[in-house]
Scaffold this motif. Structure first.
Motif, PDB file in Angstrom:
ATOM      1  N   HIS A  97      -5.140   2.269  -2.009  1.00 34.69           N
ATOM      2  CA  HIS A  97      -4.457   1.112  -1.414  1.00 34.69           C
ATOM      3  C   HIS A  97      -5.021  -0.205  -1.938  1.00 34.69           C
ATOM      4  O   HIS A  97      -6.237  -0.388  -1.974  1.00 34.69           O
ATOM      5  CB  HIS A  97      -4.612   1.120   0.108  1.00 34.69           C
ATOM      6  CG  HIS A  97      -4.064   2.315   0.798  1.00 34.69           C
ATOM      7  ND1 HIS A  97      -2.741   2.425   1.165  1.00 34.69           N
ATOM      8  CD2 HIS A  97      -4.657   3.481   1.186  1.00 34.69           C
ATOM      9  CE1 HIS A  97      -2.560   3.590   1.766  1.00 34.69           C
ATOM     10  NE2 HIS A  97      -3.700   4.245   1.788  1.00 34.69           N
ATOM     11  N   SER A  98      -4.142  -1.129  -2.294  1.00 37.03           N
ATOM     12  CA  SER A  98      -4.560  -2.507  -2.541  1.00 37.03           C
ATOM     13  C   SER A  98      -4.438  -3.262  -1.225  1.00 37.03           C
ATOM     14  O   SER A  98      -3.683  -2.865  -0.332  1.00 37.03           O
ATOM     15  CB  SER A  98      -3.684  -3.159  -3.617  1.00 37.03           C
ATOM     16  OG  SER A  98      -2.337  -3.260  -3.173  1.00 37.03           O
ATOM     17  N   GLY A 106       0.165   1.603  -4.744  1.00 38.42           N
ATOM     18  CA  GLY A 106      -0.458   2.583  -5.628  1.00 38.42           C
ATOM     19  C   GLY A 106      -0.129   3.976  -5.144  1.00 38.42           C
ATOM     20  O   GLY A 106       1.028   4.287  -4.846  1.00 38.42           O
ATOM     21  N   VAL A 107      -1.150   4.814  -5.027  1.00 43.21           N
ATOM     22  CA  VAL A 107      -0.949   6.129  -4.421  1.00 43.21           C
ATOM     23  C   VAL A 107      -0.457   5.945  -2.989  1.00 43.21           C
ATOM     24  O   VAL A 107       0.386   6.685  -2.501  1.00 43.21           O
ATOM     25  CB  VAL A 107      -2.268   6.937  -4.446  1.00 43.21           C
ATOM     26  CG1 VAL A 107      -2.105   8.260  -3.713  1.00 43.21           C
ATOM     27  CG2 VAL A 107      -2.712   7.171  -5.881  1.00 43.21           C
ATOM     28  N   GLY A 108      -0.990   4.934  -2.336  1.00 39.89           N
ATOM     29  CA  GLY A 108      -0.527   4.539  -1.016  1.00 39.89           C
ATOM     30  C   GLY A 108       0.004   3.113  -1.065  1.00 39.89           C
ATOM     31  O   GLY A 108      -0.177   2.403  -2.065  1.00 39.89           O
ATOM     32  N   PRO A 109       0.640   2.658   0.005  1.00 38.44           N
ATOM     33  CA  PRO A 109       1.220   1.303  -0.003  1.00 38.44           C
ATOM     34  C   PRO A 109       0.159   0.207   0.063  1.00 38.44           C
ATOM     35  O   PRO A 109      -0.956   0.433   0.533  1.00 38.44           O
ATOM     36  CB  PRO A 109       2.082   1.296   1.268  1.00 38.44           C
ATOM     37  CG  PRO A 109       1.398   2.272   2.172  1.00 38.44           C
ATOM     38  CD  PRO A 109       0.887   3.367   1.266  1.00 38.44           C
ATOM     39  N   ASN A 110       0.501  -0.984  -0.408  1.00 45.45           N
ATOM     40  CA  ASN A 110      -0.339  -2.157  -0.237  1.00 45.45           C
ATOM     41  C   ASN A 110      -0.471  -2.429   1.265  1.00 45.45           C
ATOM     42  O   ASN A 110       0.496  -2.294   2.015  1.00 45.45           O
ATOM     43  CB  ASN A 110       0.307  -3.358  -0.945  1.00 45.45           C
ATOM     44  CG  ASN A 110      -0.365  -4.670  -0.585  1.00 45.45           C
ATOM     45  OD1 ASN A 110       0.048  -5.350   0.342  1.00 45.45           O
ATOM     46  ND2 ASN A 110      -1.393  -5.029  -1.323  1.00 45.45           N
ATOM     47  N   LEU A 111      -1.669  -2.795   1.719  1.00 47.13           N
ATOM     48  CA  LEU A 111      -1.933  -2.920   3.155  1.00 47.13           C
ATOM     49  C   LEU A 111      -1.996  -4.357   3.659  1.00 47.13           C
ATOM     50  O   LEU A 111      -2.277  -4.577   4.836  1.00 47.13           O
ATOM     51  CB  LEU A 111      -3.247  -2.209   3.497  1.00 47.13           C
ATOM     52  CG  LEU A 111      -3.267  -0.695   3.270  1.00 47.13           C
ATOM     53  CD1 LEU A 111      -4.628  -0.124   3.625  1.00 47.13           C
ATOM     54  CD2 LEU A 111      -2.169  -0.009   4.078  1.00 47.13           C
ATOM     55  N   TYR A 112      -1.729  -5.326   2.800  1.00 53.60           N
ATOM     56  CA  TYR A 112      -1.763  -6.716   3.274  1.00 53.60           C
ATOM     57  C   TYR A 112      -0.624  -6.923   4.279  1.00 53.60           C
ATOM     58  O   TYR A 112       0.536  -6.599   4.008  1.00 53.60           O
ATOM     59  CB  TYR A 112      -1.607  -7.692   2.120  1.00 53.60           C
ATOM     60  CG  TYR A 112      -1.804  -9.135   2.545  1.00 53.60           C
ATOM     61  CD1 TYR A 112      -3.069  -9.692   2.629  1.00 53.60           C
ATOM     62  CD2 TYR A 112      -0.715  -9.934   2.885  1.00 53.60           C
ATOM     63  CE1 TYR A 112      -3.264 -11.007   3.017  1.00 53.60           C
ATOM     64  CE2 TYR A 112      -0.894 -11.248   3.288  1.00 53.60           C
ATOM     65  CZ  TYR A 112      -2.174 -11.778   3.358  1.00 53.60           C
ATOM     66  OH  TYR A 112      -2.348 -13.077   3.771  1.00 53.60           O
ATOM     67  N   ALA A 121       7.162   1.290   6.195  1.00 54.96           N
ATOM     68  CA  ALA A 121       8.328   0.604   5.634  1.00 54.96           C
ATOM     69  C   ALA A 121       7.940  -0.456   4.617  1.00 54.96           C
ATOM     70  O   ALA A 121       8.628  -1.443   4.472  1.00 54.96           O
ATOM     71  CB  ALA A 121       9.150  -0.029   6.768  1.00 54.96           C
ATOM     72  N   LYS A 122       6.842  -0.259   3.886  1.00 52.45           N
ATOM     73  CA  LYS A 122       6.414  -1.246   2.906  1.00 52.45           C
ATOM     74  C   LYS A 122       7.397  -1.292   1.740  1.00 52.45           C
ATOM     75  O   LYS A 122       7.719  -0.263   1.135  1.00 52.45           O
ATOM     76  CB  LYS A 122       5.019  -0.900   2.373  1.00 52.45           C
ATOM     77  CG  LYS A 122       4.392  -1.989   1.513  1.00 52.45           C
ATOM     78  CD  LYS A 122       3.995  -3.185   2.349  1.00 52.45           C
ATOM     79  CE  LYS A 122       3.270  -4.230   1.538  1.00 52.45           C
ATOM     80  NZ  LYS A 122       2.861  -5.380   2.365  1.00 52.45           N
ATOM     81  N   ALA A 123       7.867  -2.483   1.418  1.00 51.36           N
ATOM     82  CA  ALA A 123       8.848  -2.637   0.339  1.00 51.36           C
ATOM     83  C   ALA A 123       8.342  -2.033  -0.957  1.00 51.36           C
ATOM     84  O   ALA A 123       7.202  -2.277  -1.364  1.00 51.36           O
ATOM     85  CB  ALA A 123       9.174  -4.118   0.138  1.00 51.36           C
TER      86      ALA A 123
END
Length: 330
Positions: A97-98, A106-112, A121-123
Motif C-alpha cells: 500500500h502507498s 499497488g498490490v493493495g489500494p492507496n490508503l490516503y 471503493a478506491k478509484a
C-alpha cells in the motif's frame, strides 16, 4: 506286507482338526461383535444414540461472544501513538500500500484518505467480489478495527492474505495513523470498550496541558537536535519551509509569533479554534507539544506529545529558528 486301510478309522485320509468347532464359534462371535460396534457407532456419530457422558473428559472450549464482533478500541485510539502506527505501516504494509496523497494503487489500494471513505471503493483498484459484498457505508473506527484484526475472518474470500494485527494497542496506533492520512482528519472517536475512559471536557480558555516549564532549558537548547527530532517525528505531517504547502497538519514556517491555529489554507478543528487566543509563544508551544490531546480535547492532532523537557525545548528552539525574524527565547 500289510497295507493300512485309510477308511478303517473314518478319517478319509485326513485327520480332523480338534479346534474346528471352536474356530467356527469364534468367527460367529467376532462377526456379531463387529456388527454391534458398527451399528452403535453409527448411532453415536449421527447423534441418535449419543452417550449421556463422554468416555474421555475434555477441557471446556470458550465460545465466541454473541455476534462475534471485535471489541471496540476507541479509548486506545484516543491516546494512541501515531508515530508508532506510522512505523508499523512502513514495516508491515508499505510493500502493498502507498499512503501519500494521490499515490498509486499497488498490490493493495492507496490508503490516503481511507478513514471515513467508502469501504472497498478506491478509484482504480479492483476489489474482490467478497470485499464488495461486505462493503456497507464508510470506514468507521470500528469497521477498520474489525478488518485489521483479521481480514480473512472479517471478509471470508478476500484476496488480502494478511493474518491481521492481534495486539489491540498496535492496532489502535495503526488506525490513529491512518486517520492522519487526510487533509481533514475525521474527529477522534469517543472512548469505548477496550481503552481507558477519557472525559470529553469543554475546550479550555487557552492551553492547560500541565506541561513543566522549559524556560531554563531554552537558553541551552540545541537547534540541530530539534531539527533531527522534527524530521523523524513531525515531517510526515508538517512542512516547515517558507511558502510550503499544508499537509495532514499545517505548514509550520514562522509559527512562533503567528496567530494560533490560523494558518491560511488549513482547516482547523472547532475545538482548537475555540482555544486560540493570541499568538504562538514559546510557552504556549511548550504546553501544546507536551500533550496536544490533553491540552485541547477534541483536536484532530492524535499525537501523544513530547514528554522529555529538553527535547521539547530543542524542538521549540528549532521551530523558532524557522522564521525570517526569530523571536528571542525567554
Amino acid at each position: 506286507m500289510n497295507t493300512p486301510n485309510p477308511h478303517a478309522n473314518g478319517t478319509s485320509g485326513k485327520r480332523r482338526d480338534p479346534l474346528l468347532l471352536n474356530k467356527i464359534a469364534g468367527g460367529i462371535l467376532s462377526a456379531g461383535l463387529v456388527f454391534w460396534i458398527a451399528t452403535h457407532a453409527a448411532g453415536i456419530i449421527s447423534g441418535k444414540d449419543a452417550p449421556k457422558k463422554p468416555v474421555i473428559a475434555t477441557a471446556a472450549v470458550a465460545t465466541a461472544p454473541a455476534g462475534g464482533g471485535v471489541p471496540s478500541i476507541d479509548g486506545l485510539i484516543v491516546k494512541a501513538d501515531v508515530s508508532k502506527g506510522a512505523s508499523f505501516v512502513a514495516q508491515q504494509c508499505a510493500a502493498c500500500h502507498s499512503v501519500n496523497s494521490g499515490g498509486a494503487n499497488g498490490v493493495g489500494p492507496n490508503l490516503y484518505g481511507v478513514m471515513n471513505d467508502k469501504m472497498f471503493a478506491k478509484a482504480g483498484y479492483d476489489f474482490s467480489s467478497a470485499a464488495k459484498a461486505k462493503a456497507s457505508g464508510v470506514w468507521t473506527y470500528q469497521k477498520m478495527n474489525e478488518w485489521l484484526d483479521d481480514p480473512q475472518k472479517d471478509v471470508p474470500g478476500t484476496r488480502m492474505g494478511y493474518t491481521g494485527i492481534k495486539n489491540d494497542q498496535v492496532r489502535a496506533d495503526t488506525i490513529a495513523y491512518l486517520r492522519t492520512l487526510s487533509s481533514n482528519p475525521i474527529p477522534l472517536p469517543k472512548p469505548g470498550a477496550g481503552g481507558a475512559t477519557v472525559t470529553a471536557a469543554a475546550a479550555p480558555a487557552g492551553l492547560s496541558s500541565g506541561a513543566p516549564s522549559i524556560k531554563p532549558l531554552l537558553a541551552s537548547a540545541v537547534v540541530a537536535k530539534g531539527e533531527s527530532f522534527f524530521q523523524q517525528q513531525c515531517s510526515a505531517c508538517h512542512s516547515i519551509n517558507s511558502g510550503g504547502a499544508n499537509g495532514v497538519g499545517p505548514n509550520l514556517y514562522g509559527v512562533v509569533g503567528s496567530p494560533m491555529f490560523a494558518k491560511a489554507g488549513y482547516s482547523f478543528s472547532g475545538a482548537v479554534k475555540k482555544a486560540a487566543h493570541g499568538k504562538w509563544t514559546p510557552h504556549k508551544l511548550n504546553e501544546w507539544l507536551y500533550n496536544p490531546m490533553k491540552d485541547i480535547p477534541g483536536t484532530h492532532m492524535a499525537y501523544p506529545g513530547i514528554k522529555n523537557n529538553q527535547v521539547r525545548a530543542d524542538v521549540v528552539a528549532y521551530l523558532n529558528a524557522q522564521s525570517a525574524s526569530p523571536a528571542p527565547l525567554k
